[in-house]
Structure formats: structure tokens, C-alpha cells
Scaffold this motif. Structure first.
Motif, PDB file in Angstrom:
ATOM      1  N   UNK A  20      49.162 -23.454 -16.338  1.00 21.79           N
ATOM      2  CA  UNK A  20      50.448 -23.240 -17.002  1.00 21.79           C
ATOM      3  C   UNK A  20      51.398 -24.393 -16.709  1.00 21.79           C
ATOM      4  N   UNK A  21      51.411 -24.867 -15.472  1.00 23.53           N
ATOM      5  CA  UNK A  21      52.229 -26.031 -15.142  1.00 23.53           C
ATOM      6  C   UNK A  21      51.772 -27.260 -15.924  1.00 23.53           C
ATOM      7  N   UNK A  22      50.467 -27.466 -15.985  1.00 25.72           N
ATOM      8  CA  UNK A  22      49.941 -28.625 -16.703  1.00 25.72           C
ATOM      9  C   UNK A  22      50.285 -28.558 -18.186  1.00 25.72           C
ATOM     10  N   UNK A  23      50.331 -27.332 -18.745  1.00 26.23           N
ATOM     11  CA  UNK A  23      50.683 -27.182 -20.159  1.00 26.23           C
ATOM     12  C   UNK A  23      52.091 -27.686 -20.439  1.00 26.23           C
ATOM     13  N   UNK A  24      52.977 -27.584 -19.448  1.00 19.94           N
ATOM     14  CA  UNK A  24      54.343 -28.080 -19.594  1.00 19.94           C
ATOM     15  C   UNK A  24      54.504 -29.492 -19.030  1.00 19.94           C
ATOM     16  N   UNK A  25      53.384 -30.162 -18.729  1.00 20.97           N
ATOM     17  CA  UNK A  25      53.442 -31.525 -18.226  1.00 20.97           C
ATOM     18  C   UNK A  25      53.934 -31.639 -16.800  1.00 20.97           C
ATOM     19  N   UNK A  26      53.692 -30.602 -15.980  1.00 20.14           N
ATOM     20  CA  UNK A  26      54.196 -30.572 -14.620  1.00 20.14           C
ATOM     21  C   UNK A  26      53.070 -30.338 -13.627  1.00 20.14           C
ATOM     22  N   UNK A  27      53.319 -30.717 -12.396  1.00 18.73           N
ATOM     23  CA  UNK A  27      52.465 -30.356 -11.264  1.00 18.73           C
ATOM     24  C   UNK A  27      53.392 -29.891 -10.151  1.00 18.73           C
ATOM     25  N   UNK A  28      52.876 -29.026  -9.295  1.00 18.93           N
ATOM     26  CA  UNK A  28      53.658 -28.486  -8.190  1.00 18.93           C
ATOM     27  C   UNK A  28      53.375 -29.276  -6.929  1.00 18.93           C
ATOM     28  N   UNK A  29      54.437 -29.773  -6.290  1.00 21.60           N
ATOM     29  CA  UNK A  29      54.303 -30.443  -5.003  1.00 21.60           C
ATOM     30  C   UNK A  29      54.796 -29.570  -3.856  1.00 21.60           C
ATOM     31  N   UNK A  30      55.482 -28.487  -4.175  1.00 18.39           N
ATOM     32  CA  UNK A  30      55.918 -27.509  -3.182  1.00 18.39           C
ATOM     33  C   UNK A  30      55.812 -26.119  -3.765  1.00 18.39           C
ATOM     34  N   UNK A  31      55.105 -25.216  -3.089  1.00 19.07           N
ATOM     35  CA  UNK A  31      54.851 -23.857  -3.597  1.00 19.07           C
ATOM     36  C   UNK A  31      55.169 -22.856  -2.493  1.00 19.07           C
ATOM     37  N   UNK A  32      55.887 -21.808  -2.855  1.00 13.68           N
ATOM     38  CA  UNK A  32      56.113 -20.695  -1.934  1.00 13.68           C
ATOM     39  C   UNK A  32      55.149 -19.566  -2.281  1.00 13.68           C
TER      40      UNK A  32
END
Length: 509
Positions: free
Chosen positions: A260-272
Motif C-alpha cells: 500500500x505504501x509502494x502504491x502511493x510512492x512511499x516507503x516506511x523508515x520508521x514504524x510503530x
């Protein structure tokens, strides 16, 4: 519809959460970007260099700019305004525009009062509003308003309102400077020029600014795009009693979260990662950071270590009610293009990253592991920048800038956490000092690096490298001089003379 601009002055200072009664200045590139009213009363102004600002106000508190914090804090203001009226258009942190509802709140002044009251409720005391036919005139109307008040430009009066403004309000610095040299010093004088001649001489940018000077604002207020809901997770009914079963069952949720993040052109560098117990209570939550970005396997590793750590810390009884839900909440995201692998790789390898994350889990605290980077500074301790592992915090002092008094390479291998008291003497046992001009009273002949070490003869020495720090403040001023000293046993040391006292600062290997 008319346009309302809501302005929160000195937003970088507000976002830094500094006391309003303390003189504070936010720095960007070594210059003052914004300052508090208390600092302005002492003569500090935007655009001043750091040293000039501190000369005006010795007790000035300096804060480095944090754009991410400014944006995050202003999101709270935007959310609060959108609860009252839709269609908010953020211009920059501290400034936003919206269309004025014609009759919903009773009028323009009433609408501004309602919005200001809501923003003040968030703890932002200084908020001002401006109403005009366009964003440009409304912004400058807000700058003329008093605290928690509104300045209203009558319909059709935008051109007359901005006519007395100087051309320096134009965001194009080069064009403003050219207009001043041509004798055009106000927007009213600029507006009287022929539109065709302006376009021919200054191009499309000049033509747009010419329309703004004439009160014709072609920029519509467009509603901001709301961020998508990027939470990921899974619920279990009935709750699971095994941590391994929970990790296995969360695999699909982790994969969907990353996709889902990749679909919006994003990656997570910090996750809770949040884990709910069987009573639907968040029993455990922990923020994890990654030096590059999280994929599904990395998320599941963190989840496994988090559950195992909770079991050890609470005698494996924390999940006696079962695991009811697991959620992945992105706290830090960035564009996927920022993490594309280059020809020479992309940062820490997987083995290093997994090992560091495992240490974080064993320690039970993500802040227990920190990364080191070189930064600018004169002393060896000043040249080390620490940050949480995975955080991308810019260094406060760029190393490529000149640092007078800096020790030349190579750097010492061991820097002591606290300098150790030392003694240095000349050939006849006399005390050695350094004059304000950097001259040494006598050549070092023997020294002791600490009280527990014996005296030894000096085989070679170099220096001094004098540093005169904070000379403008008599309370914090510091004059030191550093020496490189080699003993007859072959060991090399970095010694520091602070006033009349010698210290051992570091050791060379």
C-alpha cells in the motif's frame, strides 16, 4: 467567493515550543530565519548572521530549524480549521488560505473570529486573519492585522490596498531588485506599467506579478489533498496465545502494508508496532527505525523480537489474555525514489541492519543503539554527531566549512568522555602558558597525562592550536589551546590548556 488567509507569525519559533518570554531565534544556514517578540525587542532581525544576533542579544537562545516538526505541528492547525470549514489550502507552515463561507458564520469578520478561537485553543496565541479578493492581498492584509484580529479589504479594493506596498514583497528577489534600479519602488507604480510591455520585458513571471499588483489574483484556492490512510494490521478472533502464531498470521498484513505504501510512492523508515491484548487494550507499542526502509520480512522480524522481549520482561505472562490485534503505523515515510539502489549499493547491508535491530530488541529500547557521523568542529569531541539508528537527522555543523583552530589529521583514536587533569612543565619545571597571541611561554619538556601516570619526557610536540570561543559572552567565554605531545615511550596524546589548567583530551594509537 472571497479569500481568507490565516497567518501564525514566527511559526518556526512556535513549532520549536520555546517560552514566549525568552528571546529565541531559529537559524537556517547560519542566518536568523525567525525570532520571538522578546528577541525582536532586543534588536534581533530576520536575515542576521548568528554572531550579529548574539551581539545584539547575548542571552539569545538559538534553535536549529526543523522543517519536519514545523509541518507536523501545522498539520494540527489545518485539521482544526478543516473541522470548521472545508477547502483549506496550505501555503507554507504557518500560513494557509480558504474560501470564506458567505453566510454560514454570519459574515467575514465572524468567520475569522471563529477560526482564530479554534487555533488559539491549540495553544497558538498569535494568530491573524486577512480577507480580500485573492490570496496575495489577503496575506498582506493578515500581516497588517493585530493579534487575534482580522483586516478586511473591501470587495474590489485589492489593487488600492497593495498599491503602497514596496516591490520587496515580490518573492522574485532578482525582479524586485531590477524594478528598484529602474525607479519602480511600489506595487502601485508597477501596476501602472503596460501589461504587454511587462510581459515582453519580464516574461511570464513578471506578467503574473503584474496582475497581482493590479489586484487580479489568478491563483485559485485549491483544497489540499488529504493523506491516505496507510495503517496496516490484522485482528484475531479468538485471540492467539502464541507469539509465533501471531507473527505467522501477520505476514499477509505486513505484505499488504508495504504494498500500500509502494502504491502511493512511499516507503516506511520508521514504524510503530502496536499489539492489543485479548481485552482490546494496547498492551505494547514500540517504534522501530530502519536505516533504509522496511519490507515485509523486516517488519515481521521486529514484531517477533517485540513479542519475545515482552515475554521475557513480564515472565511470559503478558499474553495470558491472548493477542487480539496487531497494527503497523507508519511514523516516518519518504519517497521510494530516495531509496533506490545505486551502482555501489544502498547503505548498511542486511546483516548489519538485522544485527543492530536485534540489539535494540534485546536492550528493550530503540534509543539504546546510535549511529555516528562526522561533523564540523574544532575539538575531537565536537566532530562526532550521534543520532538514533535509522534516523536521518542532518548534522548541525557541516564538516566542509572552515573551522579555525581545528586539529589537523589524523584524528585521535580514543577521545575521553571527560578530559583528565594533566600537568605539563618546561625544562626548568616552570609552568607553561599560551599568550593571547598564541605564543608559548616555554617548550614543553615533561608531562603527566593523569594523576595516576608517572612523569615522562617529551620526545616531540606540535602546537598550539588556539581557540577563542564565545568571546562576546563573559559568562561562557572560553580560551583554550591544544597541543599534540609524544612521550619517550612512543605514545601520543592530545593535551588541552584551558585557562591555566592542563587536561588530557584524547590519545593517538
Amino acid at each position: 467567493m472571497r479569500t481568507l488567509v490565516l497567518w501564525c507569525p514566527d511559526w518556526p519559533v512556535v513549532a520549536a515550543e520555546q517560552p514566549s518570554t525568552v528571546p529565541v531565534a531559529v537559524l537556517a544556514g547560519g542566518e536568523v530565519l525567525a525570532c520571538s517578540p522578546a528577541a525582536r525587542s532586543e534588536g534581533v532581525r530576520r536575515g542576521m548572521r548568528r554572531r550579529d544576533a548574539q551581539a545584539r542579544c547575548p542571552e539569545l537562545r538559538l534553535v536549529d530549524r526543523a522543517p519536519q516538526i514545523e509541518q507536523r505541528r501545522f498539520e494540527e492547525v489545518l485539521d482544526a480549521v478543516e473541522q470548521l470549514t472545508p477547502g483549506v489550502a496550505p501555503i507554507r507552515p504557518g500560513l494557509c488560505a480558504l474560501r470564506v463561507p458567505p453566510r454560514y458564520y454570519g459574515g467575514e469578520r465572524e468567520t475569522a473570529a471563529v477560526l482564530a478561537e479554534r487555533v488559539v485553543g491549540l495553544g497558538v496565541w498569535d494568530v491573524r486573519c486577512g480577507v480580500a479578493d485573492g490570496v496575495f492581498a489577503a496575506e498582506h492584509a493578515a500581516r497588517r492585522a493585530l493579534t487575534q484580529d482580522v483586516c478586511i479589504v473591501p470587495p474590489g479594493g485589492s489593487a488600492d490596498f497593495v498599491a503602497d506596498l514596496g516591490v520587496e514583497v515580490i518573492e522574485d528577489v532578482a525582479l524586485a531588485d531590477l524594478l528598484r534600479r529602474l525607479g519602480v519602488r511600489t506595487l502601485g507604480a508597477f501596476a501602472r506599467l503596460e501589461a504587454g510591455e511587462v510581459r515582453t520585458r519580464f516574461g511570464d513571471t513578471g506578467a503574473l506579478l503584474h496582475r497581482l499588483a493590479r489586484g487580479e489574483d489568478p491563483q485559485p484556492v485549491t483544497r489540499r489533498a488529504m493523506p491516505p490512510d496507510l495503517l496496516g494490521g490484522v485482528s484475531f478472533e479468538p485471540p492467539l496465545e502464541s507469539a509465533e502464531a501471531a507473527v505467522f498470521s501477520a505476514r499477509r498484513a505486513a505484505e499488504d502494508f508495504v504494498a500500500d505504501l509502494a502504491h502511493h510512492g512511499l516507503v516506511a523508515t520508521g514504524v510503530r508496532i502496536e499489539v492489543d491484548s485479548g481485552e482490546k487494550i494496547t498492551a505494547q507499542a514500540r517504534t522501530w527505525r530502519h536505516p533504509s526502509w522496511f519490507d515485509a520480512a523486516a517488519l515481521l522480524d521486529r514484531l517477533r523480537w517485540q513479542l519475545a522481549g515482552a515475554g521475557r520482561q513480564q515472565d511470559a505472562a503478558v499474553w495470558r489474555e491472548g493477542i487480539a490485534a496487531i497494527r503497523f503505523v507508519p511514523e516516518e515515510t519518504s519517497a521510494v525514489g530516495d531509496h533506490a539502489e545505486t551502482l555501489f549499493g544502498a547503505g548498511p547491508d542486511a546483516a548489519t541492519e538485522r544485527g543492530v535491530a536485534r540489539v535494540q530488541a534485546l536492550a528493550g529500547d530503540p534509543a539504546a543503539v546510535r549511529s555516528l557521523r562526522a561533523q564540523g568542529g574544532r575539538g575531537p569531541g565536537d566532530q562526532v554527531h550521534t543520532a538514533l539508528w535509522g534516523e536521518r537527522v542532518p548534522v548541525a555543523r557541516p564538516a566542509e566549512r572552515p573551522w579555525p583552530g581545528q586539529i589537523p589529521a589524523p584524528a585521535p583514536a580514543t577521545v575521553f568522555a571527560a578530559p583528565r587533569a594533566a600537568v605539563v612543565a618546561g625544562a626548568e619545571g616552570q609552568r607553561i602558558v599560551v599568550t593571547p597571541r598564541g605564543a608559548v611561554s616555554a617548550a614543553p619538556a615533561r608531562f603527566r597525562v593523569s594523576a595516576n601516570e608517572p612523569w615522562q619526557q617529551v620526545a616531540a610536540w606540535a602546537g598550539p592550536w588556539p581557540v577563542d570561543e564565545r568571546w562576546w559572552d563573559e559568562h561562557t567565554a572560553r580560551r583554550i589551546a591544544r597541543f599534540q605531545v609524544v612521550g619517550v615511550d612512543g605514545r601520543a596524546w592530545l593535551l588541552m590548556l584551558d585557562g591555566d589548567t592542563w587536561f588530557t583530551e584524547a590519545r593517538y594509537d
